[in-house]
Scaffold this motif. Structure first.
Motif, short mmCIF file in Angstrom:
data_model
loop_
_atom_site.label_atom_id
_atom_site.label_comp_id
_atom_site.label_asym_id
_atom_site.label_seq_id
_atom_site.Cartn_x
_atom_site.Cartn_y
_atom_site.Cartn_z
N LYS A 275 54.55 39.27 34.47
CA LYS A 275 54.76 37.88 34.87
C LYS A 275 53.65 37.36 35.79
CE LYS A 275 58.44 38.02 32.49
NZ LYS A 275 58.40 37.39 31.15
N ALA A 276 52.98 38.26 36.45
CA ALA A 276 51.85 37.89 37.31
C ALA A 276 51.03 39.14 37.57
CB ALA A 276 52.32 37.28 38.62
N ALA A 277 49.75 38.96 37.86
CA ALA A 277 48.86 40.10 38.11
C ALA A 277 48.02 39.84 39.36
CB ALA A 277 47.96 40.34 36.91
N THR A 278 47.68 40.92 40.04
CA THR A 278 46.69 40.87 41.12
C THR A 278 45.51 41.70 40.66
OG1 THR A 278 48.30 40.59 42.90
CG2 THR A 278 46.17 41.53 43.49
N HIS A 279 44.36 41.06 40.49
CA HIS A 279 43.16 41.76 40.01
C HIS A 279 42.15 41.88 41.13
CE1 HIS A 279 40.18 43.31 37.33
NE2 HIS A 279 39.34 42.34 37.65
N MET A 280 41.68 43.11 41.35
CA MET A 280 40.69 43.36 42.40
C MET A 280 39.39 43.83 41.76
SD MET A 280 42.82 45.11 45.49
CE MET A 280 44.48 44.58 45.94
N ASP A 281 38.33 43.08 41.96
CA ASP A 281 37.00 43.43 41.45
C ASP A 281 36.01 43.27 42.60
OD1 ASP A 281 34.55 43.68 40.21
OD2 ASP A 281 35.15 42.63 38.41
N MET A 282 35.63 44.39 43.20
CA MET A 282 34.73 44.41 44.36
C MET A 282 35.45 43.86 45.59
SD MET A 282 31.29 43.04 42.40
CE MET A 282 30.34 42.94 43.90
N VAL A 283 36.01 44.75 46.39
CA VAL A 283 36.78 44.32 47.56
C VAL A 283 36.45 45.14 48.81
CG1 VAL A 283 38.71 43.42 46.20
CG2 VAL A 283 38.74 45.82 46.92
N GLY A 284 35.35 45.92 48.78
CA GLY A 284 35.08 46.80 49.90
C GLY A 284 33.72 46.68 50.53
N GLY A 285 32.95 45.64 50.17
CA GLY A 285 31.57 45.54 50.64
C GLY A 285 31.47 45.38 52.14
N GLY A 286 30.73 46.28 52.79
CA GLY A 286 30.47 46.19 54.22
C GLY A 286 29.34 45.22 54.52
N PRO A 287 28.95 45.12 55.80
CA PRO A 287 27.93 44.14 56.21
C PRO A 287 26.61 44.26 55.45
CG PRO A 287 29.06 45.01 58.14
CD PRO A 287 29.55 45.82 56.97
N ALA A 288 26.21 45.46 55.07
CA ALA A 288 24.92 45.63 54.39
C ALA A 288 24.89 44.94 53.04
CB ALA A 288 24.61 47.11 54.22
N THR A 289 26.04 44.76 52.41
CA THR A 289 26.08 44.14 51.08
C THR A 289 25.95 42.62 51.14
OG1 THR A 289 28.48 43.85 51.02
CG2 THR A 289 27.61 45.99 50.31
N LYS A 290 26.13 42.05 52.33
CA LYS A 290 26.12 40.59 52.53
C LYS A 290 27.28 39.91 51.82
CE LYS A 290 22.24 41.15 54.69
NZ LYS A 290 22.24 41.24 56.17
N ALA A 291 28.35 40.66 51.57
CA ALA A 291 29.46 40.15 50.77
C ALA A 291 30.33 39.15 51.53
CB ALA A 291 30.34 41.31 50.29
N VAL A 292 30.84 38.17 50.78
CA VAL A 292 31.87 37.25 51.25
C VAL A 292 33.11 37.50 50.40
CG1 VAL A 292 32.55 34.84 51.55
CG2 VAL A 292 30.17 35.55 51.98
N PHE A 293 34.25 37.70 51.03
CA PHE A 293 35.48 38.04 50.33
C PHE A 293 36.18 36.76 49.87
CE2 PHE A 293 40.02 39.24 50.27
CZ PHE A 293 39.95 40.32 49.40
N HIS A 294 36.62 36.75 48.59
CA HIS A 294 37.23 35.56 48.01
C HIS A 294 38.62 35.87 47.45
CE1 HIS A 294 33.48 33.13 47.91
NE2 HIS A 294 32.92 34.32 47.80
N VAL A 295 39.52 34.92 47.62
CA VAL A 295 40.78 34.86 46.88
C VAL A 295 40.72 33.55 46.12
CG1 VAL A 295 43.29 34.76 47.03
CG2 VAL A 295 42.00 36.17 48.65
N THR A 296 40.78 33.61 44.79
CA THR A 296 40.48 32.40 44.03
C THR A 296 41.70 31.78 43.38
OG1 THR A 296 40.02 33.53 41.94
CG2 THR A 296 38.20 33.32 43.47
N HIS A 297 41.62 30.46 43.19
CA HIS A 297 42.59 29.73 42.37
C HIS A 297 42.50 30.19 40.93
CE1 HIS A 297 43.94 26.55 45.14
NE2 HIS A 297 42.70 26.48 45.59
N GLY A 298 43.56 29.96 40.18
CA GLY A 298 43.51 30.16 38.74
C GLY A 298 42.95 28.92 38.07
#
Length: 496
Positions: free
Chosen positions: A353-376
């Motif tokens: 009925k619903a899913a939570t999909h995680m693709d790249m969720v652990g990047g530390g400061p060196a990766t320059k990552a910004v964490f997103h939770v997105t709309h459908g």
């Protein structure tokens, strides 16, 4: 039927005041505290270090080893219905509209320069055994000695004007698959060396030592091999060629495609309600990619595994009520594995009925990552994304409070991790991972998508466990666990 929006509006109205009193959203305070206390970024990272040792190409021995590792952990954590489902992948079978790709394995890949002085001297340029990312996926076996010719990008016929590449190896700035039909098919080259760079972000081209994951076209009739080198190595080769040097290379490859299976690991925490337990809330990631492939996507896979471990433990010990619906955890090859699962086993699509999909969720400061939770997508409006954002906003607030003052009720900090605030972004719908499959009109399953972007090391040899932050893993796990657990109990008396 999917979840109704009206029910959620009523729930949100009722929980707004409750949050003001108890300090946590949607779930009871004890449930939030239980999740925050039990989730472990370190446990997730130890599992990630195991996956990052494996070259996890679809249908390969490395992917199978990864699937077995995940299944073994799932059994050890006490999950139910643990299985590695298999779907034939032979290049002929279609899942939906996508043609299955045969498995690909490699045993050897060596690229050496042969220098003739008083005696033959060999200088190793690339070794699959040392660093599997140097051999482009879908390379075929070969043993050739040939000159190297620089064709620039090599993606248009003008790049070959005045150059004889027949029975030679071409040096290109494009992905191997983008040049093989011209270089090999039309002009007779015998192989490819590529220094294709990474996805373009602010850090694109900044580090000349990055080696990008490379691909050949699976179904091209022009079979060949491809080696990937860093821009630094390529620059040295190009400069020497420009000065008129002859560079002789020896390439040895033992690799190829074969009929195989897409393997999809799955496990459950069964629901408690006699009727609603037939409905499922899914947690998804993708288990494939090159070694090390730490953030993409060992991070998502170990995070949903940690969610599974935590929920199973808390439920089995009576610290969390067993939710009405079943929670299902899925570890497939990216996109094509999810397509195979939902098309090949349509009962999964009906139940979820619903899913939570995680693709790249652990990047530390060196990766320059910004964490997103997105709309459908706007074509599939759903409140499930607001559920995830409610918990993400809670983590933003608590983690900022802790970073700014040194004190917060739920800092969600891992012992070996950072103390920075999460600063998650609630973004518009973006494509590019398995959440697309769930939300496609073929299935119409709302999917929460959590991901890091940008990530300057994505698809390179530097996407390593060293750049993964255990605090980030814990926080992503909390958002996912809280969202999934809430949705699994939605509509029951617990939320009345």
């Amino acid at each position: 039927m999917r979840f109704g929006a009206t029910a959620f509006v009523l729930i949100m109205a009722g929980t707004g005041a409750a949050r003001a009193q108890q300090g946590s959203p949607l779930l009871a305070e004890k449930d939030v505290a239980g999740l925050a206390n039990e989730l472990s970024g370190e446990t997730a990272k130890r599992n990630l270090e195991g996956l990052a040792r494996l070259h996890r190409q679809r249908g390969s021995a490395g992917f199978h080893a990864a699937a077995e590792l995940v299944a073994e952990r799932a059994r050890a954590y006490g999950l139910s219905d643990v299985a590695i489902l298999q779907f034939p992948a032979d290049g002929k079978i279609f899942y939906g509209t996508q043609r299955s790709r045969p498995g690909w394995d490699a045993e050897e890949g060596e690229l050496e320069e042969v220098k003739e002085k008083s005696a033959e001297t060999r200088v190793k340029i690339a070794s699959y055994r040392a660093m599997p990312i140097v051999l482009a996926e879908d390379s075929e076996s070969a043993d050739v000695m040939a000159e190297l010719v620089d064709v620039g990008e090599g993606t248009k016929e003008a790049d070959y004007a005045g150059k004889n590449v027949k029975r030679k190896i071409v040096l290109t700035g494009a992905q191997p698959g983008a040049v093989q039909d011209l270089a090999v098919g039309k002009f007779g080259a015998v192989g490819i060396v590529s220094y294709a760079q990474n996805q373009k972000t602010a850090w694109w081209g900044e580090d000349e030592n990055l080696i990008r994951w490379g691909h050949l076209e699976t179904f091209s009739p022009n079979k060949t091999f491809g080696f990937m080198v860093s821009p630094k190595t390529a620059r040295g080769l190009r400069e020497r060629l420009a000065h008129g040097e002859t560079i002789q290379l020896h390439a040895v490859v033992k690799a190829g495609r074969h009929a195989s299976n897409y393997e999809v690991v799955t496990a459950t925490i069964p629901g408690a309600d006699q009727k609603l337990k037939e409905e499922e809330i899914a947690f998804s990631c993708h288990l494939d990619h090159q070694r090390p492939g730490a953030n993409d996507n060992a991070s998502g896979c170990v995070t949903i595994l940690e969610v599974a471990r935590t929920l199973q433990k808390l439920i089995s010990k009576g610290r969390l009520a067993r939710p009405a619906r079943t929670m299902r955890f899925i570890w497939p090859p990216e996109i094509e594995g999810t397509l195979a699962l939902l098309n090949g086993r349509p009962e999964f699509a009906r139940r979820i009925k619903a899913a939570t999909h995680m693709d790249m969720v652990g990047g530390g400061p060196a990766t320059k990552a910004v964490f997103h939770v997105t709309h459908g997508p706007r074509s599939l409006p759903s409140f499930v994304h607001d559920v995830a954002w409610t918990f993400a906003e809670f983590v933003n607030e608590e983690s900022y409070k802790f970073a700014a003052t040194g004190s917060a009720e739920y800092p969600l900090v891992a012992p070996e991790g950072g103390k920075e605030p999460l600063q998650a972004q609630f973004g518009d719908y973006t494509m590019g991972s398995d959440h697309d499959v769930y939300q496609d009109s073929s299935f119409g399953i709302p999917a929460i998508y959590m991901n890091d972007w940008p990530d300057r090391y994505i698809h390179t040899n530097f996407d390593s466990a060293a750049n993964i932050d255990t605090t980030k893993l814990k926080r992503a796990a909390f958002i996912g666990a809280a969202s999934g657990y809430f949705l699994a109990g939605l509509g029951t008396k617990r939320y009345g």
